[in-house]
Design a protein around this motif. Sequence first.
Motif, PDB file in Angstrom:
ATOM      1  N   SER A 180       0.845  -1.211   0.000  1.00 31.46           N
ATOM      2  CA  SER A 180       0.000   0.000   0.000  1.00 31.46           C
ATOM      3  C   SER A 180       0.863   1.236   0.000  1.00 31.46           C
ATOM      4  CB  SER A 180      -0.888   0.109   1.234  1.00 31.46           C
ATOM      5  OG  SER A 180      -1.283  -1.107   1.693  1.00 31.46           O
ATOM      6  N   LEU A 181       1.840   1.249   0.910  1.00 34.62           N
ATOM      7  CA  LEU A 181       2.679   2.446   1.019  1.00 34.62           C
ATOM      8  C   LEU A 181       3.465   2.673  -0.272  1.00 34.62           C
ATOM      9  CD1 LEU A 181       4.029   2.374   4.672  1.00 34.62           C
ATOM     10  CD2 LEU A 181       2.275   3.835   3.699  1.00 34.62           C
ATOM     11  N   PHE A 182       3.921   1.582  -0.869  1.00 29.62           N
ATOM     12  CA  PHE A 182       4.695   1.690  -2.107  1.00 29.62           C
ATOM     13  C   PHE A 182       3.838   2.336  -3.201  1.00 29.62           C
ATOM     14  CE2 PHE A 182       6.513  -0.064  -6.045  1.00 29.62           C
ATOM     15  CZ  PHE A 182       7.839   0.282  -5.854  1.00 29.62           C
ATOM     16  N   ILE A 236      -8.320   0.083  -1.424  1.00 27.02           N
ATOM     17  CA  ILE A 236      -9.704  -0.269  -1.076  1.00 27.02           C
ATOM     18  C   ILE A 236      -9.787  -1.782  -0.865  1.00 27.02           C
ATOM     19  CG2 ILE A 236     -12.043  -0.492  -2.034  1.00 27.02           C
ATOM     20  CD1 ILE A 236     -11.606   2.265  -3.341  1.00 27.02           C
ATOM     21  N   ASN A 237      -9.195  -2.531  -1.809  1.00 30.28           N
ATOM     22  CA  ASN A 237      -9.209  -3.980  -1.714  1.00 30.28           C
ATOM     23  C   ASN A 237      -8.569  -4.475  -0.434  1.00 30.28           C
ATOM     24  OD1 ASN A 237     -10.313  -5.799  -3.471  1.00 30.28           O
ATOM     25  ND2 ASN A 237      -9.017  -5.056  -5.139  1.00 30.28           N
ATOM     26  N   PHE A 259      -6.642  11.165  -1.622  1.00 35.32           N
ATOM     27  CA  PHE A 259      -6.247   9.765  -1.709  1.00 35.32           C
ATOM     28  C   PHE A 259      -6.787   8.982  -0.508  1.00 35.32           C
ATOM     29  CE2 PHE A 259      -3.311   6.478  -2.728  1.00 35.32           C
ATOM     30  CZ  PHE A 259      -2.925   6.767  -4.023  1.00 35.32           C
ATOM     31  N   GLY A 260      -6.549   9.527   0.669  1.00 34.69           N
ATOM     32  CA  GLY A 260      -6.988   8.884   1.907  1.00 34.69           C
ATOM     33  C   GLY A 260      -8.496   8.745   1.941  1.00 34.69           C
ATOM     34  N   GLY A 286     -10.474   5.302   1.578  1.00 40.88           N
ATOM     35  CA  GLY A 286     -10.930   4.946   2.920  1.00 40.88           C
ATOM     36  C   GLY A 286     -12.436   4.940   3.072  1.00 40.88           C
ATOM     37  N   ALA A 287     -13.110   5.786   2.291  1.00 35.77           N
ATOM     38  CA  ALA A 287     -14.536   6.002   2.538  1.00 35.77           C
ATOM     39  C   ALA A 287     -15.370   4.741   2.304  1.00 35.77           C
ATOM     40  CB  ALA A 287     -15.040   7.145   1.670  1.00 35.77           C
ATOM     41  N   TYR A 288     -15.166   4.097   1.159  1.00 35.77           N
ATOM     42  CA  TYR A 288     -16.009   2.938   0.852  1.00 35.77           C
ATOM     43  C   TYR A 288     -15.786   1.782   1.837  1.00 35.77           C
ATOM     44  CZ  TYR A 288     -17.945  -1.107  -1.481  1.00 35.77           C
ATOM     45  OH  TYR A 288     -18.621  -2.262  -1.730  1.00 35.77           O
ATOM     46  N   PRO A 289     -14.499   1.376   2.067  1.00 32.35           N
ATOM     47  CA  PRO A 289     -14.301   0.304   3.045  1.00 32.35           C
ATOM     48  C   PRO A 289     -14.834   0.676   4.428  1.00 32.35           C
ATOM     49  CG  PRO A 289     -12.290   0.698   1.827  1.00 32.35           C
ATOM     50  CD  PRO A 289     -13.237   1.773   1.450  1.00 32.35           C
TER      51      PRO A 289
END
Lengths: 416, 221
Positions: free
Chosen positions: A23-25, A305-306, A390-391, A395-398
């Motif tokens: 994720s960070l990458f 998200i995944n 980005f965040g 982040g919103a959907y999950p």
Amino acid sequence: MFKNYLVTAWKVLQRRKFFTFISLFGITITLTVLMILSTVLDNFLNPSGPSKNSDHLLFVDRIKVTSKDGNSNWTSQPGFRFLKDNVLKLKMPEKFSIFTVIEESASYLNGDKVTNHLRLTDSTYWEVLDFNFIEGHPFNKQELESGKKVAVINETTRRNFFGDANAVGKSIEINSQKYQVVGVVRDVSFMEIQAYSDIWLPYTTSSSTSYRSNLIDNWNAILYHSNSNMIKSMQAEYIAMLKNDFVTPDPEEFHKVEGGADTLLDIFAREFTSSYGYDSGAASLISILIGLTISFMLLPSINLINLNISRIMERSSEIGVRKAFGASTTQLVIQFVTENIIITAIGGILGLLLSGLILFQIEQSGLVPGADFRYSWHTFIYGSGLIFLFGLLSGAYPAFKMSKLHPVAALKGGSN
Amino acid sequence: MLNLNNIAKTYQTEKIETIALKNINLNINRGEFISIMGPSGCGKSTLLNIMGLLDEPSDGEVKVNGKSITSYHDKEMASLRNSKIGFIFQSFHLIQDLRVIDNVELPLLYRKISAKERRRLATAALERVGLKARTSHFPSQLSGGQQQRVAIARAIVGKPELLLADEPTGNLDSHMGNEIMQILESLHKDDKTTIVMVTHDDELAKRTERTIRVYDGQLIH
């Protein structure tokens, strides 16, 4: 409360180190690329050197010429004749300057051939652009009109030719002609395409006068107004002139001229969208850039998200417990989005650092002469905005999905 | 304090309708210590979840302190759970990433209480279950019995009127189970907390004031 989120976010990051790395990458690389591109673009659009007052300037950089029968057309830099007969007769601009694009010049230094960038200009060039003279002064109107062989050079050229000594008053040989140095300016970034050069000479010192009859060639013009609100009217006047009062020595070949008096954004847009007509394509460029940014961010967002959704199962007991002890859906959404923004912010900070490092390396490598790729506050705000977006995006959907888990199901392991 | 009137709970899948509870009428009075017994799958846990406002009945009415909660939304239910009810689960359900003290503080995060006050109340709750020395440990560093004591501290930290325990000793050996039972008894006796406990253990049920038996989703009197 926030501290609690922070601790949890940190622990979640540590839990699956490989996924965290992925994720960070993704975030870091995406932001690095976006930050580098936007810094370079910002450097072009908001210069800090001689063209720093670019909101008072318009540039005639390209014209599209069509023949009367419509069978042939050319897109080129304008020629001296076109500028002299048409642009210099405009009423609105307070000042005009005409100058050539850079070309290579040859000099000999201790028997070795040295190549420099050379630009021919007029004397108002030094008024409409704000050069930083470290020695001497620009050449004036009288020197221009009399074709006096004088030169302004940049700091690097002075160092190459004269070492640490002063250069004003000394002579320098350019293209087999001797010129007297009258001024030395600080180096200009290559990104400032109208200002950058190593050597500037009065255009009247050109060895030939054939340039005077060309409609298309390698010339540029700057139109200046002290009131930046006049820019739009100046652009309209220029287009009206092209449509109604265009003076041509050859009505068959040079029947119609299209183009615009451009801002820096217009210049970039024309190149990027190949729009050489009256419209520069700036509006399309902005939509394209926004579209590209979003699609570029979409991939790592979907990845995140995944990843976040796959973590629902791991955290279903926590969700159940939090719900049982009184957390509302909204509170849980805020918690998960906050956690995600924290994770994104870490990737974002890494991205900022990495892009800063890469830009510094580009600057040091001399790939773009005189470049100054420091982050401006524009890019910093843009970058921080991107991180936040980005965040939020990832982040919103999950978060919403997680918080909707039924508490009983969540406590059992989150099967629905 | 809690009234269940004609409660039914059915689970609908594509073709089959499963009846988990039907025709349940039950009053829980303030200060009672009640045990719920019955075979596996008889609906005990569903009943406890409905009492704890974690699950909605398909039919019937739940009243808390005389007030029907049928029309309550997510936010109101959450706030009611937070202020009135404490939960103890068979598998503890502690958040492994948080220290003991932070786990105990959890219900207070959803109240307007300062961090300092939260810390004070959580420490007091841990002292009540005899774990004051373990505040900085993580759940995985504790034994099962100790983890359940942390869970009890978390359940009582907000001083709820009703404590719901779903087989609180089910994952513990008899010695640890007895310790947990003693804590529950003292909460009932000293703090006058209302407790409803689901259990399979007759001996534990005998130590409560009233035992409710559930069979095939119905109460047996």
